[in-house]
Design a protein around this motif. Structure first.
Motif, PDB file in Angstrom:
ATOM      1  N   PRO A 165      33.622   1.907 -43.111  1.00 44.06           N
ATOM      2  CA  PRO A 165      32.292   1.295 -43.102  1.00 44.06           C
ATOM      3  C   PRO A 165      31.832   0.848 -44.482  1.00 44.06           C
ATOM      4  CG  PRO A 165      32.091   3.669 -42.947  1.00 44.06           C
ATOM      5  CD  PRO A 165      33.557   3.362 -42.862  1.00 44.06           C
ATOM      6  N   ARG A 166      31.026  -0.209 -44.509  1.00 38.25           N
ATOM      7  CA  ARG A 166      30.326  -0.709 -45.698  1.00 38.25           C
ATOM      8  C   ARG A 166      31.242  -1.244 -46.795  1.00 38.25           C
ATOM      9  NH1 ARG A 166      25.021   0.009 -45.427  1.00 38.25           N
ATOM     10  NH2 ARG A 166      24.173   1.553 -43.977  1.00 38.25           N
ATOM     11  N   VAL A 167      32.484  -1.509 -46.460  1.00 38.55           N
ATOM     12  CA  VAL A 167      33.389  -2.052 -47.477  1.00 38.55           C
ATOM     13  C   VAL A 167      32.893  -3.402 -47.976  1.00 38.55           C
ATOM     14  CG1 VAL A 167      35.707  -2.984 -47.840  1.00 38.55           C
ATOM     15  CG2 VAL A 167      35.416  -0.782 -46.702  1.00 38.55           C
ATOM     16  N   GLN A 168      32.367  -4.225 -47.081  1.00 33.27           N
ATOM     17  CA  GLN A 168      31.911  -5.555 -47.487  1.00 33.27           C
ATOM     18  C   GLN A 168      30.802  -5.467 -48.531  1.00 33.27           C
ATOM     19  OE1 GLN A 168      30.603  -8.056 -44.265  1.00 33.27           O
ATOM     20  NE2 GLN A 168      31.201  -9.917 -45.338  1.00 33.27           N
ATOM     21  N   THR A 495      32.455  -4.734 -40.051  1.00 32.75           N
ATOM     22  CA  THR A 495      32.495  -3.555 -39.187  1.00 32.75           C
ATOM     23  C   THR A 495      31.203  -3.362 -38.416  1.00 32.75           C
ATOM     24  OG1 THR A 495      31.643  -2.081 -40.909  1.00 32.75           O
ATOM     25  CG2 THR A 495      34.028  -2.378 -40.815  1.00 32.75           C
ATOM     26  N   VAL A 496      31.312  -2.567 -37.351  1.00 29.86           N
ATOM     27  CA  VAL A 496      30.158  -2.094 -36.587  1.00 29.86           C
ATOM     28  C   VAL A 496      30.323  -0.584 -36.462  1.00 29.86           C
ATOM     29  CG1 VAL A 496      28.915  -2.170 -34.394  1.00 29.86           C
ATOM     30  CG2 VAL A 496      29.924  -4.266 -35.327  1.00 29.86           C
ATOM     31  N   PRO A 497      29.736   0.186 -37.385  1.00 30.61           N
ATOM     32  CA  PRO A 497      30.003   1.634 -37.434  1.00 30.61           C
ATOM     33  C   PRO A 497      29.749   2.389 -36.139  1.00 30.61           C
ATOM     34  CG  PRO A 497      28.952   0.919 -39.454  1.00 30.61           C
ATOM     35  CD  PRO A 497      28.924  -0.265 -38.530  1.00 30.61           C
ATOM     36  N   GLY A 534      29.041  -1.982 -28.900  1.00 33.42           N
ATOM     37  CA  GLY A 534      29.071  -2.665 -30.196  1.00 33.42           C
ATOM     38  C   GLY A 534      30.006  -3.854 -30.248  1.00 33.42           C
ATOM     39  N   GLY A 535      30.808  -4.039 -29.207  1.00 38.89           N
ATOM     40  CA  GLY A 535      31.759  -5.143 -29.191  1.00 38.89           C
ATOM     41  C   GLY A 535      31.100  -6.501 -29.272  1.00 38.89           C
ATOM     42  N   ASP A 536      30.003  -6.689 -28.541  1.00 37.64           N
ATOM     43  CA  ASP A 536      29.310  -7.975 -28.584  1.00 37.64           C
ATOM     44  C   ASP A 536      28.710  -8.225 -29.968  1.00 37.64           C
ATOM     45  OD1 ASP A 536      29.894  -8.833 -26.036  1.00 37.64           O
ATOM     46  OD2 ASP A 536      28.068  -7.993 -25.139  1.00 37.64           O
ATOM     47  N   LEU A 538      29.933  -7.052 -32.817  1.00 39.91           N
ATOM     48  CA  LEU A 538      31.060  -7.387 -33.685  1.00 39.91           C
ATOM     49  C   LEU A 538      31.511  -8.820 -33.437  1.00 39.91           C
ATOM     50  CD1 LEU A 538      33.249  -6.530 -35.724  1.00 39.91           C
ATOM     51  CD2 LEU A 538      34.636  -5.835 -33.759  1.00 39.91           C
ATOM     52  N   ARG A 539      31.549  -9.228 -32.181  1.00 46.22           N
ATOM     53  CA  ARG A 539      31.968 -10.579 -31.832  1.00 46.22           C
ATOM     54  C   ARG A 539      31.102 -11.628 -32.544  1.00 46.22           C
ATOM     55  NH1 ARG A 539      33.957 -11.400 -26.700  1.00 46.22           N
ATOM     56  NH2 ARG A 539      32.481  -9.862 -25.892  1.00 46.22           N
ATOM     57  N   LYS A 540      29.797 -11.420 -32.520  1.00 41.72           N
ATOM     58  CA  LYS A 540      28.883 -12.372 -33.165  1.00 41.72           C
ATOM     59  C   LYS A 540      29.138 -12.454 -34.670  1.00 41.72           C
ATOM     60  CE  LYS A 540      25.147 -11.859 -29.775  1.00 41.72           C
ATOM     61  NZ  LYS A 540      23.748 -11.382 -29.547  1.00 41.72           N
ATOM     62  N   LYS A 541      29.372 -11.319 -35.290  1.00 42.57           N
ATOM     63  CA  LYS A 541      29.630 -11.309 -36.732  1.00 42.57           C
ATOM     64  C   LYS A 541      30.917 -12.069 -37.064  1.00 42.57           C
ATOM     65  CE  LYS A 541      27.337  -6.899 -37.801  1.00 42.57           C
ATOM     66  NZ  LYS A 541      27.515  -5.555 -38.385  1.00 42.57           N
ATOM     67  N   LEU A 542      31.956 -11.815 -36.274  1.00 37.94           N
ATOM     68  CA  LEU A 542      33.235 -12.466 -36.540  1.00 37.94           C
ATOM     69  C   LEU A 542      33.175 -13.957 -36.254  1.00 37.94           C
ATOM     70  CD1 LEU A 542      35.668  -9.773 -35.098  1.00 37.94           C
ATOM     71  CD2 LEU A 542      35.246 -10.289 -37.501  1.00 37.94           C
TER      72      LEU A 542
END
Length: 551
Positions: A165-168, A495-497, A534-536, A538-542
């Motif tokens: 988490p939070r690497v970005q 990520t989505v923790p 959290g998949g949706d 994450l999808r939006k972020k990607l």
């Protein structure tokens, strides 16, 4: 030197982590969070501008016995090159201390005073290397604690498959922007880094900036290894043309009375990559023409692959311990002839072939469930990214980059040899021109400096296994054209923790379907669990990150 390392115990069922989902198991606090703050939507959407990727400049290498026709295939050496090349000129370090957090699969090494390899590396690089070692199973906790503290190491190696988490945000507050040193032609100051292909560098660019150095790995993926000797003895063809023939093959070689089975699961997976290629399951994500992403578990092809594996379970073709089998146990069963196929990578193929010359191994050719070639799911081209602690001292940055450049020297170079073997007569011996680590050398190399950065990997075995290496090379050449990569793989820091708990839940759910404890339609419920968990999000972020990169 290229090493045959079996180091990532992750199949496709570890897709929560492998798709850059946050682990979130250890909370990050203290200075890091106050420095980073909450990520803004624009940060997660991707960069507004991007620096040029490093210019690729091929490094001279000793001529391979089998030369790779493209970057997806590994150069192959049947013997260690007689003459080594030199790739580094001038001094590397300045005698200063160099600290580094790195994941290790080794036991703790002997202390510096009793470690001839460590002493040799310090002298060769002119540094005082001080590793902060974290065992693979403990790396997430060690990373979190280190990043939350006040004493950040000079180098931090971040495995791309863990979904930390939070690497970005860390790349803004803690780690050095390396763009001015590595972007475009600037990388030519570091010839071994320039020898790393452009596609790999894409995984080292975050928010449009170059943020680290890769530990490069082959991308070719996992074939179905087969016990050719036993197949031949039984008179069974191990290259079926479709799913129906595969099922017949499994039936023909399975004999419970002889304790012999066609297949085995391992490490929570059920030969996931192989069946995904068979049924056309996307590699992580499918990128649609309209820009949307579809997760593998949401596709009909995924459901079909699970249903087929369930059918094979009902036929009795899986080893009965498949649901709880560990990789080491599966390998032992393969070697003993209790399972006829083994879903593993080329490094383990070499390891088994060199350690067991009495058995004959080949790889099953890829095929589609309904015929045709099928696909080969490729892996990311790197194990980790090593980033540098932020500093205003540009000369310090250059020194650390020179060290990493040395570590990326190609197979057949003096520098690669030094890192791989150390001191002759102590950490390695030479017999018939072949260098081999001693037991002492293997233990002392636990300092793990060789895990910080690597250039392109080659196929080579200190134990002569010419036929095996030739088969591996030929198989790579054959499947390279059907390789399918993860379209979102390079966005591993996103990520989505809150998705951390989903991995085990979905893995268990797939196992329940395959072993008949849940109906096949349970896959649809698992897909909904993934989306709502959290998949949706994450999808939006990607999708936003991919769209931003395309501008």
């Amino acid at each position: 030197m290229t090493k045959n390392i079996n180091e990532v115990p992750l199949g496709r069922r570890s897709f929560i982590k492998g798709a850059a989902f946050g682990l979130g198991a250890v909370a990050l606090g203290g200075p890091l969070l106050s420095a980073c703050g909450a990520p803004s939507p624009s940060t997660l959407a991707g960069p507004s501008s991007m620096v040029a990727l490093p210019t690729y400049v091929a490094q001279a290498i000793p001529k391979p016995d089998l030369e790779a026709p493209n970057p997806q295939v590994q150069n192959t050496y049947l013997r260690y090159p007689a003459e080594k090349i030199t790739t580094v000129k001038g001094a590397v370090g300045t005698g200063k201390s160099v600290t580094a957090l790195v994941m290790t699969y080794s036991q703790p090494p002997a202390a510096l005073a009793q470690n001839s390899y460590w002493q040799f590396i310090n002298k060769e690089l002119n540094i005082d290397f001080q590793p902060v070692l974290a065992a693979a199973n403990d790396f997430s906790a060690k990373f979190a604690a280190t990043m939350a503290g006040s004493d950040i190491p000079d180098m931090v190696s971040i495995p791309v498959f863990l979904g930390l988490p939070r690497v970005q945000e860390m790349y803004k507050s803690i780690f050095q922007d390396l763009s001015e040193f590595l972007s475009g032609d600037a990388i030519k100051d570091y010839p071994n880094l320039a020898n790393i292909d452009t596609d790999t560098w894409k995984y080292c660019r975050v928010d449009g900036k170059i943020i680290g150095i890769p530990a490069q790995r082959p991308t070719i993926g996992r074939p179905f290894l087969v016990r050719k000797d036993i197949f031949d003895k039984l008179g069974v063809n191990y290259n079926p043309a479709n799913a129906a023939e595969f099922e017949e093959m499994c039936k023909a070689v399975t004999d419970p009375k002889a304790n012999r089975y066609a297949l085995s699961g391992a490490a929570g997976g059920w030969c996931d990559d192989n069946f995904a290629g068979m049924f056309g399951v996307p590699n992580g994500w499918r990128h649609e023409s309209n820009g949307s992403l579809i997760r593998d578990i949401e596709t009909e092809e995924f459901k079909e692959s699970v249903a087929f594996r369930r059918k094979l379970w009902e036929g009795g073709y899986w080893h009965p311990d498949s649901a709880n089998q560990q990789t080491a146990n599966a390998q032992a069963l393969f070697v003993s002839g209790n399972i006829m196929t083994f879903s593993e990578g080329f490094p383990r193929w070499s390891t088994i072939a060199s350690g067991h010359p009495d058995i004959d191994i080949d790889a099953m050719k890829n095929f589609g469930a309904n015929g045709g070639d099928g696909t080969q799911l490729t892996s990311r081209p790197l194990f980790s990214v090593t980033s540098l602690k932020k500093t205003e001292d540009k000369e310090r940055v250059k020194e650390l980059l020179r060290i990493l450049d040395y570590l990326c020297a190609p197979f057949g170079s003096q520098e690669n040899f030094n890192i791989a073997f150390g001191v002759e007569g102590s950490t390695f011996e030479v017999e018939n021109g072949v260098p081999t680590l001693t037991k002492k050398g293997s233990a002392e190399k636990g300092v793990s400096i060789d895990r910080l950065a690597n250039g392109p990997q080659s196929l080579f075995s200190p134990v002569p296994i010419d036929d095996s290496l030739k088969r591996q090379f030929e198989f790579q050449v054959a499947i390279a054209p059907i390789g399918v990569s993860d379209p979102a793989g390079q966005y591993w820091p996103i990520t989505v923790p809150r998705m951390a708990s989903l991995d085990d839940q979905i893995t268990s759910g797939i196992t329940a379907v395959i072993t008949g404890r849940k109906p096949v339609d349970h896959v649809d419920e698992l897909a909904n669990t993934w989306r709502n968990g959290g998949g949706d999000e994450l999808r939006k972020k990607l999708e936003a990150a991919i769209a931003a990169d395309a501008k």
